[in-house]
Design a protein around this motif. Structure first.
Motif, PDB file in Angstrom:
ATOM      1  N   GLY A  54      19.132  94.093 -49.387  1.00  0.00           N
ATOM      2  CA  GLY A  54      18.281  93.454 -50.384  1.00  0.00           C
ATOM      3  C   GLY A  54      17.195  92.583 -49.794  1.00  0.00           C
ATOM      4  N   ARG A  55      17.245  92.353 -48.494  1.00  0.00           N
ATOM      5  CA  ARG A  55      16.252  91.479 -47.868  1.00  0.00           C
ATOM      6  C   ARG A  55      14.930  92.222 -47.668  1.00  0.00           C
ATOM      7  NH1 ARG A  55      20.324  88.710 -43.572  1.00  0.00           N
ATOM      8  NH2 ARG A  55      18.970  89.742 -42.083  1.00  0.00           N
ATOM      9  N   VAL A  56      13.834  91.494 -47.763  1.00  0.00           N
ATOM     10  CA  VAL A  56      12.501  92.080 -47.664  1.00  0.00           C
ATOM     11  C   VAL A  56      12.203  92.488 -46.228  1.00  0.00           C
ATOM     12  CG1 VAL A  56      10.032  91.646 -47.953  1.00  0.00           C
ATOM     13  CG2 VAL A  56      11.661  90.748 -49.615  1.00  0.00           C
ATOM     14  N   ALA A  57      11.788  93.727 -46.076  1.00  0.00           N
ATOM     15  CA  ALA A  57      11.384  94.251 -44.765  1.00  0.00           C
ATOM     16  C   ALA A  57       9.905  94.609 -44.869  1.00  0.00           C
ATOM     17  CB  ALA A  57      12.227  95.471 -44.399  1.00  0.00           C
ATOM     18  N   ALA A  58       9.030  93.693 -44.453  1.00  0.00           N
ATOM     19  CA  ALA A  58       7.593  93.898 -44.607  1.00  0.00           C
ATOM     20  C   ALA A  58       6.860  93.986 -43.263  1.00  0.00           C
ATOM     21  CB  ALA A  58       7.000  92.789 -45.447  1.00  0.00           C
ATOM     22  N   GLU A  59       7.576  93.879 -42.170  1.00  0.00           N
ATOM     23  CA  GLU A  59       6.976  94.022 -40.838  1.00  0.00           C
ATOM     24  C   GLU A  59       7.380  95.391 -40.309  1.00  0.00           C
ATOM     25  OE1 GLU A  59       4.918  91.925 -39.349  1.00  0.00           O
ATOM     26  OE2 GLU A  59       5.041  90.480 -40.980  1.00  0.00           O
ATOM     27  N   GLY A  60       7.181  95.645 -39.040  1.00  0.00           N
ATOM     28  CA  GLY A  60       7.635  96.902 -38.466  1.00  0.00           C
ATOM     29  C   GLY A  60       6.549  97.626 -37.725  1.00  0.00           C
ATOM     30  N   LEU A  61       6.695  98.958 -37.667  1.00  0.00           N
ATOM     31  CA  LEU A  61       5.779  99.790 -36.892  1.00  0.00           C
ATOM     32  C   LEU A  61       5.399 101.057 -37.651  1.00  0.00           C
ATOM     33  CD1 LEU A  61       7.525  99.714 -33.388  1.00  0.00           C
ATOM     34  CD2 LEU A  61       5.402  98.548 -34.021  1.00  0.00           C
ATOM     35  N   THR A  62       4.249 101.595 -37.251  1.00  0.00           N
ATOM     36  CA  THR A  62       3.870 102.928 -37.678  1.00  0.00           C
ATOM     37  C   THR A  62       3.874 103.803 -36.431  1.00  0.00           C
ATOM     38  OG1 THR A  62       1.521 102.493 -37.351  1.00  0.00           O
ATOM     39  CG2 THR A  62       2.421 102.092 -39.567  1.00  0.00           C
ATOM     40  N   GLU A  75       6.037 105.194 -41.292  1.00  0.00           N
ATOM     41  CA  GLU A  75       6.122 103.730 -41.281  1.00  0.00           C
ATOM     42  C   GLU A  75       7.578 103.327 -41.448  1.00  0.00           C
ATOM     43  OE1 GLU A  75       4.622  99.779 -43.768  1.00  0.00           O
ATOM     44  OE2 GLU A  75       3.832 101.745 -44.303  1.00  0.00           O
ATOM     45  N   VAL A  76       8.071 102.537 -40.488  1.00  0.00           N
ATOM     46  CA  VAL A  76       9.435 102.014 -40.547  1.00  0.00           C
ATOM     47  C   VAL A  76       9.319 100.497 -40.521  1.00  0.00           C
ATOM     48  CG1 VAL A  76      11.720 101.961 -39.483  1.00  0.00           C
ATOM     49  CG2 VAL A  76      10.329 104.040 -39.330  1.00  0.00           C
ATOM     50  N   ASN A  77       9.893  99.849 -41.517  1.00  0.00           N
ATOM     51  CA  ASN A  77       9.753  98.403 -41.653  1.00  0.00           C
ATOM     52  C   ASN A  77      11.012  97.658 -41.228  1.00  0.00           C
ATOM     53  OD1 ASN A  77       7.282  99.007 -42.677  1.00  0.00           O
ATOM     54  ND2 ASN A  77       7.633  98.144 -44.688  1.00  0.00           N
ATOM     55  N   SER A  78      10.777  96.430 -40.756  1.00  0.00           N
ATOM     56  CA  SER A  78      11.845  95.498 -40.407  1.00  0.00           C
ATOM     57  C   SER A  78      11.499  94.157 -41.045  1.00  0.00           C
ATOM     58  CB  SER A  78      11.958  95.367 -38.888  1.00  0.00           C
ATOM     59  OG  SER A  78      10.745  94.863 -38.355  1.00  0.00           O
ATOM     60  N   GLU A  79      12.405  93.206 -40.919  1.00  0.00           N
ATOM     61  CA  GLU A  79      12.157  91.897 -41.523  1.00  0.00           C
ATOM     62  C   GLU A  79      11.163  91.059 -40.731  1.00  0.00           C
ATOM     63  OE1 GLU A  79      15.687  89.721 -42.877  1.00  0.00           O
ATOM     64  OE2 GLU A  79      16.771  91.612 -42.678  1.00  0.00           O
ATOM     65  N   THR A  80      11.163  91.185 -39.411  1.00  0.00           N
ATOM     66  CA  THR A  80      10.281  90.364 -38.580  1.00  0.00           C
ATOM     67  C   THR A  80       9.541  91.224 -37.568  1.00  0.00           C
ATOM     68  OG1 THR A  80      11.973  89.958 -36.897  1.00  0.00           O
ATOM     69  CG2 THR A  80      11.858  88.382 -38.732  1.00  0.00           C
ATOM     70  N   GLN A  90      12.051 100.418 -31.485  1.00  0.00           N
ATOM     71  CA  GLN A  90      10.983 101.332 -31.094  1.00  0.00           C
ATOM     72  C   GLN A  90      11.531 102.729 -30.832  1.00  0.00           C
ATOM     73  OE1 GLN A  90       8.914  99.523 -27.796  1.00  0.00           O
ATOM     74  NE2 GLN A  90       8.167  97.829 -29.051  1.00  0.00           N
ATOM     75  N   SER A  91      12.681 102.800 -30.203  1.00  0.00           N
ATOM     76  CA  SER A  91      13.326 104.090 -29.945  1.00  0.00           C
ATOM     77  C   SER A  91      13.709 104.779 -31.256  1.00  0.00           C
ATOM     78  CB  SER A  91      14.552 103.874 -29.065  1.00  0.00           C
ATOM     79  OG  SER A  91      15.210 105.085 -28.831  1.00  0.00           O
ATOM     80  N   LEU A  92      14.206 104.000 -32.207  1.00  0.00           N
ATOM     81  CA  LEU A  92      14.556 104.537 -33.524  1.00  0.00           C
ATOM     82  C   LEU A  92      13.321 105.123 -34.199  1.00  0.00           C
ATOM     83  CD1 LEU A  92      16.534 104.841 -35.990  1.00  0.00           C
ATOM     84  CD2 LEU A  92      15.758 102.566 -36.679  1.00  0.00           C
ATOM     85  N   VAL A  93      12.225 104.366 -34.223  1.00  0.00           N
ATOM     86  CA  VAL A  93      10.998 104.824 -34.871  1.00  0.00           C
ATOM     87  C   VAL A  93      10.476 106.091 -34.191  1.00  0.00           C
ATOM     88  CG1 VAL A  93       8.610 104.232 -35.463  1.00  0.00           C
ATOM     89  CG2 VAL A  93      10.404 102.504 -35.671  1.00  0.00           C
ATOM     90  N   SER A 136      13.903  99.673 -43.070  1.00  0.00           N
ATOM     91  CA  SER A 136      13.722 100.712 -44.086  1.00  0.00           C
ATOM     92  C   SER A 136      12.641 101.696 -43.662  1.00  0.00           C
ATOM     93  CB  SER A 136      13.355 100.092 -45.436  1.00  0.00           C
ATOM     94  OG  SER A 136      12.101  99.451 -45.361  1.00  0.00           O
ATOM     95  N   LEU A 137      12.892 102.949 -43.957  1.00  0.00           N
ATOM     96  CA  LEU A 137      11.909 104.004 -43.757  1.00  0.00           C
ATOM     97  C   LEU A 137      11.026 103.982 -44.988  1.00  0.00           C
ATOM     98  CD1 LEU A 137      10.765 106.453 -42.298  1.00  0.00           C
ATOM     99  CD2 LEU A 137      12.601 107.814 -43.286  1.00  0.00           C
ATOM    100  N   ARG A 138       9.796 103.499 -44.832  1.00  0.00           N
ATOM    101  CA  ARG A 138       8.958 103.240 -45.993  1.00  0.00           C
ATOM    102  C   ARG A 138       8.089 104.409 -46.405  1.00  0.00           C
ATOM    103  NH1 ARG A 138       3.977  99.640 -46.982  1.00  0.00           N
ATOM    104  NH2 ARG A 138       4.030  99.529 -49.233  1.00  0.00           N
ATOM    105  N   ARG A 139       7.377 105.001 -45.429  1.00  0.00           N
ATOM    106  CA  ARG A 139       6.422 106.038 -45.801  1.00  0.00           C
ATOM    107  C   ARG A 139       6.382 107.172 -44.789  1.00  0.00           C
ATOM    108  NH1 ARG A 139       0.999 102.729 -47.365  1.00  0.00           N
ATOM    109  NH2 ARG A 139       1.704 101.315 -45.756  1.00  0.00           N
ATOM    110  N   LEU A 140       5.957 108.324 -45.289  1.00  0.00           N
ATOM    111  CA  LEU A 140       5.725 109.515 -44.474  1.00  0.00           C
ATOM    112  C   LEU A 140       4.548 110.262 -45.065  1.00  0.00           C
ATOM    113  CD1 LEU A 140       6.489 111.971 -42.546  1.00  0.00           C
ATOM    114  CD2 LEU A 140       7.843 112.776 -44.476  1.00  0.00           C
TER     115      LEU A 140
END
Length: 191
Positions: A54-62, A75-80, A90-93, A136-140
């Protein structure tokens, strides 16, 4: 009760990626049974991941991958943003991105099987437990051309193929591919 040695704790930590105290507690709870300790950690990790969902994940990587006339951006998001610099994240993304070219939508990507044999969704849940933040996996997006090129640009490159902002441009043309790629990259940089 079996003796819990430092080497056993270390081995469990190396195999699971869990914290040292969690590994010691898992071995204690399972009377030193290594395989049961792995299951105990997995169960604990799933519970922790559920709490963090339920926590907001608005950071991360593309991340971008281009193969001939097809390109995908994920786009895969993380909290920080701290986690975005984490090698495991990074390996996961990167691992998710390698599967993106064959995906038709976000759900098919979540159900794609990683080299570990787990689905992308399961790998994300496991990473939440290990890294300690909601992920979270946000976009593709997938772009294809019949004839031409797909060009990419990554802004604020963090690692090979990974950055804060990524862009794909598809150019449908029969012109010289090297000229199209140069033009596509210039357009992508302006986007």
């Amino acid at each position: 009760m079996a003796e819990i040695t430092a080497s056993l704790v270390k081995e469990l930590r190396e195999r699971t990626g869990a914290g040292m105290m969690d590994c010691k507690k898992a071995l204690t709870e399972t009377n030193g049974n290594f395989e049961n300790a792995i299951d105990w950690l997995r169960t604990k990790g799933l519970a922790a991941a559920a709490k963090k969902a339920g926590r907001v994940a608005a950071e991360g990587l593309t991340s971008v991958i281009v193969d001939g006339t097809t390109g995908a951006i994920v786009e895969v998001n993380s909290e920080t943003d701290f986690v975005a610099r984490n090698e495991k994240f990074q390996s996961l993304v990167s691992g998710i991105t390698t599967l993106a070219l064959k995906a038709t939508d976000i759900d098919s990507l979540k159900n794609a099987v990683m080299p570990s044999g787990k689905t992308v969704d399961a790998e994300i849940v496991e990473s939440v437990a290990t890294i300690g933040e909601n992920i979270s996996l946000r976009r593709l997006e997938v772009l294809k051309v019949n004839s031409g090129v797909v060009a990419s640009y990554i802004h604020n490159l963090v690692a090979e193929g990974l950055g804060k902002i990524s862009v794909l441009v598809a150019l449908e043309s029969t012109a010289d591919k090297s000229k199209l790629l140069a033009l596509g990259k210039q357009i992508a940089m302006h986007i």
